[in-house]
Design an enzyme around this catalytic site. Structure first.
Site, PDB file in Angstrom:
ATOM      1  N   LYS A  34       0.843  -1.207   0.000  1.00 52.93           N
ATOM      2  CA  LYS A  34       0.000   0.000   0.000  1.00 52.93           C
ATOM      3  C   LYS A  34       0.874   1.251   0.000  1.00 52.93           C
ATOM      4  CE  LYS A  34      -0.230  -0.352   5.034  1.00 52.93           C
ATOM      5  NZ  LYS A  34      -1.048  -0.787   6.172  1.00 52.93           N
ATOM      6  N   TYR A 251      15.952  29.724   8.504  1.00 53.96           N
ATOM      7  CA  TYR A 251      14.764  30.408   8.994  1.00 53.96           C
ATOM      8  C   TYR A 251      14.700  30.386  10.520  1.00 53.96           C
ATOM      9  CZ  TYR A 251      12.920  30.529   4.246  1.00 53.96           C
ATOM     10  OH  TYR A 251      12.738  30.768   2.906  1.00 53.96           O
TER      11      TYR A 251
HETATM   12  C1  LIG Z   1      -0.177  -1.842   6.722  1.00 48.28           C
HETATM   13  C2  LIG Z   1      -0.714  -3.121   7.249  1.00 48.28           C
HETATM   14  C3  LIG Z   1       0.119  -4.217   7.489  1.00 48.28           C
HETATM   15  C4  LIG Z   1       1.637  -4.139   7.344  1.00 48.28           C
HETATM   16  O1  LIG Z   1       2.196  -3.648   8.553  1.00 48.28           O
HETATM   17  P1  LIG Z   1       3.778  -3.479   8.750  1.00 48.28           P
HETATM   18  O2  LIG Z   1       3.896  -2.972  10.140  1.00 48.28           O
HETATM   19  O3  LIG Z   1       4.231  -2.482   7.746  1.00 48.28           O
HETATM   20  O4  LIG Z   1       4.381  -4.808   8.552  1.00 48.28           O
HETATM   21  C5  LIG Z   1      -0.458  -5.402   7.879  1.00 48.28           C
HETATM   22  N1  LIG Z   1      -1.805  -5.504   8.057  1.00 48.28           N
HETATM   23  C6  LIG Z   1      -2.632  -4.458   7.873  1.00 48.28           C
HETATM   24  C7  LIG Z   1      -4.092  -4.623   8.100  1.00 48.28           C
HETATM   25  C8  LIG Z   1      -2.117  -3.228   7.477  1.00 48.28           C
HETATM   26  O5  LIG Z   1      -2.948  -2.190   7.307  1.00 48.28           O
END
Ligand SMILES: *Cc1c(COP(=O)(O)O)cnc(C)c1O
Length: 355
Positions: A34, A251
């Site tokens: 994702k 800044y």
């Molecule tokens: C993003 C996600 C993962 C992966 O988690 P990591 O900590 O990056 O390994 C697994 N399960 C769900 C439901 C997620 O949303």
């Protein structure tokens, strides 16, 4: 050309997947890709993680892109369908949606998919984000099995503290207690759980972060876990300043020199994805040696301390995170997480793809 660049290694992702496999036992692995594969690019992740048993994404669009790239493995939609209009594409593309609220059941009943689909039933075991209450497991599982167009059901939950001292037991035990009686496959492990709690494995694990070579833990580095960073954000020094005692830089003049010193200006800013809330002292590599940032990060630039880098000048290479400087280290110093830094890599940063 502006010297900033993200080097992204396909081979490192493949290596990290092999590491994940070595922890997974008989469990199959969804590679979680994702958020543009945590900033690494969906197409690159598809190639680096081609040996995964499946892929997990958030949106139909990501799933369709993976299919277009030739992915034949199962694809899990982590938040399921967002409307009844997504049922038909799910069937067409053979996607596996997560079902986590009753409305999704209603959509499926009214518009059954033309081909039966696999669904994942998400239960809330304590995170209190998405999912059916665990207490309703019997009714929910029965409803799912009776839905027209459902080919198979897997039970699922997600951990809130797998990467912390509190661990997974307080969620896993109630989950297993309730789901065991169904005799259905189940899935619970993210990266942290996969690495530390073999009892969470079930039929499918869902690692994300570790595949990109970052450690989910504060007490175990990626290197210790055998992981290789897939992304190195690098740039160069494009300006050098000499400060007198009492003079400030950047800044708000947040950093002031206590004594005469040299300051390097690096072509990387918050518009590239570097965290603006990183304060003076955030670790950074100049010529392969550790230094620290100075003052406030600008949109396109940030400053580094060259007091102990007499050899450094315009054109000297700088590593913001990645090889030689774990993204977790930078994240900790900046008060954020490696997840946020990797995902925030800006589209304007050119990517150099490596084997
Ligand atoms: C993003 C996600 C993962 C992966 O988690 P990591 O900590 O990056 O390994 C697994 N399960 C769900 C439901 C997620 O949303």
């Amino acid at each position: 050309m502006r010297p900033i660049q993200a080097r992204i290694s396909i081979g490192a992702m493949a290596h990290n997947l092999r590491v994940a496999r070595s922890y997974a036992g008989a469990a199959r692995l969804f590679a979680v890709v994702k958020a543009n594969a945590y900033g690494h690019g969906l197409s690159r992740a598809r190639r680096g993680l081609a040996a995964a048993d499946g892929f997990a994404v958030l949106t139909l669009e990501e799933a369709a892109n993976l299919r277009q790239m030739g992915v034949e493995q199962p694809i899990l939609l982590l938040e399921g369908i967002f409307g009844a209009d997504e049922i038909a594409p799910c069937a067409e593309l053979e996607l596996w949606p997560v079902l986590h609220h009753a409305g999704q059941f209603d959509w499926l009943r009214r518009q059954p998919p033309v081909r039966p689909i696999q669904v994942f039933l998400k239960f809330d075991s304590g995170m209190h984000r998405l999912g059916f209450p665990l207490a309703e497991h019997a009714a929910v599982a029965a409803r799912a099995r009776n839905l027209p167009g459902v080919a198979g059901v897997t039970l699922m939950t997600h951990f809130a503290q797998a990467d912390e001292g509190a661990g997974v037991d307080w969620q896993l035990q109630p989950f297993l207690h309730e789901v065991a009686g169904h005799g259905l496959p189940w899935s619970s492990a993210n990266s942290a759980a996969l690495l530390r709690y073999p009892e969470t494995l079930g039929a499918w694990a869902r690692p994300g972060l570790m595949l990109y070579g970052a450690s989910p833990f504060t007490d175990a580095s990626a290197e210790l876990l055998g992981l290789r960073p897939a992304m190195t954000l690098q740039s160069e020094i494009i300006g050098v300043q000499s400060l007198q005692a009492g003079e400030g830089v950047g800044y708000s003049q947040l950093f002031r020199a206590k004594r005469p010193m040299r300051v390097g200006v690096v072509a990387c800013g918050y518009a590239d994805g570097y965290p603006r809330h990183a304060l003076t002292g955030t670790p950074i590599l100049v010529n392969g040696r550790m230094s620290r940032t100075l003052g406030r990060v600008s949109m396109d630039m940030l400053c580094v301390d060259l007091s102990e880098h007499a050899d450094a000048g315009i054109g000297s290479p700088v590593v913001l995170w990645g090889e030689g400087l774990p993204v977790e280290t930078v994240a900790a110093a900046a008060g954020t997480s490696s997840y946020e830094l990797l995902c925030a890599l800006a589209a304007r940063v050119p990517v150099l793809e490596m084997d």
